[in-house]
Design an enzyme around this catalytic site. Sequence first.
Site, short mmCIF file in Angstrom:
data_model
loop_
_atom_site.label_atom_id
_atom_site.label_comp_id
_atom_site.label_asym_id
_atom_site.label_seq_id
_atom_site.Cartn_x
_atom_site.Cartn_y
_atom_site.Cartn_z
N LYS A 93 3.57 0.15 4.95
CA LYS A 93 2.16 0.66 5.52
C LYS A 93 2.04 0.44 6.99
O LYS A 93 0.72 0.07 7.30
CB LYS A 93 1.18 0.07 4.58
N ARG A 94 2.71 0.88 7.94
CA ARG A 94 2.59 0.54 9.25
C ARG A 94 1.72 1.86 9.83
O ARG A 94 1.69 2.80 9.25
CB ARG A 94 3.92 0.66 10.06
#
Lengths: 283, 283
Positions: A93-94
């Site tokens: 989830k960057r």
Amino acid sequence: MNKQQLIAQIQEKRSFLCVGLDTDITKLPAHLQQHPDAAYEFNKAIIDATKDHCVSYKINTAFYESMGLKGWEIMERTLAYIPKTHLSIADAKRGDIGNTAAQYAKTFFEVLPFDAVTVAPYMGEDSVRPFLEYDNKWAIVLGLTSNKGSNDFQRLMVQHAADDTALLPHIVAPNRPRALYEEVLTKVAAWGSTDNLMFVIGATQASQLQDIRSIIPDHFLLVPGVGAQGGSLEEVAKYGKNKDCGLLVNASRAVIYAATDETFAEAAARAAKDYQVEMSSYL
Amino acid sequence: MNKQQLIAQIQEKRSFLCVGLDTDITKLPAHLQQHPDAAYEFNKAIIDATKDHCVSYKINTAFYESMGLKGWEIMERTLAYIPKTHLSIADAKRGDIGNTAAQYAKTFFEVLPFDAVTVAPYMGEDSVRPFLEYDNKWAIVLGLTSNKGSNDFQRLMVQHAADDTALLPHIVAPNRPRALYEEVLTKVAAWGSTDNLMFVIGATQASQLQDIRSIIPDHFLLVPGVGAQGGSLEEVAKYGKNKDCGLLVNASRAVIYAATDETFAEAAARAAKDYQVEMSSYL
């Protein structure tokens, strides 16, 4: 891995199961806790036990980062152990500005050669683009998530451009009020293709899948929230499946912690097989 | 580090500068490139050169992760080298469901003992809460970012509850139309306090700071985008300062790459000092 290879795997195995390796060192079976390489041994046993029943593995990076340097190294070895036939996903989830996003893409596509990485959309186009510039790699962008907090922002109704049929000509009702997550799906879909872009759509929201499919009919969806989080596989298949299947349904805790004693691997195999059998009936 | 300690540092140094250690191995001075521990040596020299002029260091985790295991280890040592008088920030922009967010909080507050970590708001309350459960630690939540992509979602106008004066009694015009980032500031502010919560507000948006201060008058703001990204320090101070100063202005490339030869550390010291002198005039 490209889309054709993924579809072929799904057809061959009659499964669209992704097994989530959310390996929490405090939840491993007692007999493994003392092993010097417990987390890796656990992952290896889970992969051996489940690989015939699933088409993908998802590594939740948080559980490895929280072990420090050692965890990062276990993540590397676990990734190397995942069969090349299976889509490997870094659930990281960057999301950051362009030059930083490029560093994250390098991390999860080159340094750690995953096939796919999950990406947060809040920072917009330049935070997603760098993940779309690799051949046969995938950005899996958060759309509607399976947690309670998805109500806080993702479901807010937003004002949007009066006519965006040009953006997505197949959209059913372009001018109806739209939630933020629908706006995310609409805009992000235009930045990539069904060959390099998937979306995270939480299974606890299966009733919304019909509307979602009117916005993104052809994309693969990564669907967490089945099992421990309570989503229904039947509903997900009913409302979410498309001509390519178009679904990867993730189960983490329900598979990897199906039993917490010496029988954990057999129990994981049974849990994965149960999913596969049910999935087979929906394909 | 608590708020009083941070304010005391700002008053003592007459600076609200945060130096961003976005250490890109390909951009290091030529004479360092062959050093076996180049990135750490560079960081050490930058910290030694700038610590008298700044009150905080921000480590952009992407640049370390992209070096793999070695990068994670350099991040650990760099954090250990940051003086305890300075607020240490992990610019990691993590955000995931509650049980995963708890793992990230453990990573950046315990395993790597940072004072603060940046957090993405898209997944809502349960993705932020675990970062607020540590004494003297900070979640720095993305509000309005400095990149072009901030237009894609953050500035969308949203429909919100008709009356949220109960939520934030000091809000100036609770019922006016509101952008998503304003809704984020409003809701997230209610989850924590000015002692454990800050917000990222991009400096390229300085003109919005007045409106932002009507929503969150008392929170510290982490302001990136000054320097290489073109934001004006004078405008940020004019519109963003509050009674505690309430600002941490980050400069990364403009300080750490001020020169790219043997004089890099002296050049970084001069660049940081220039910021400090200008900041002093605004305090």
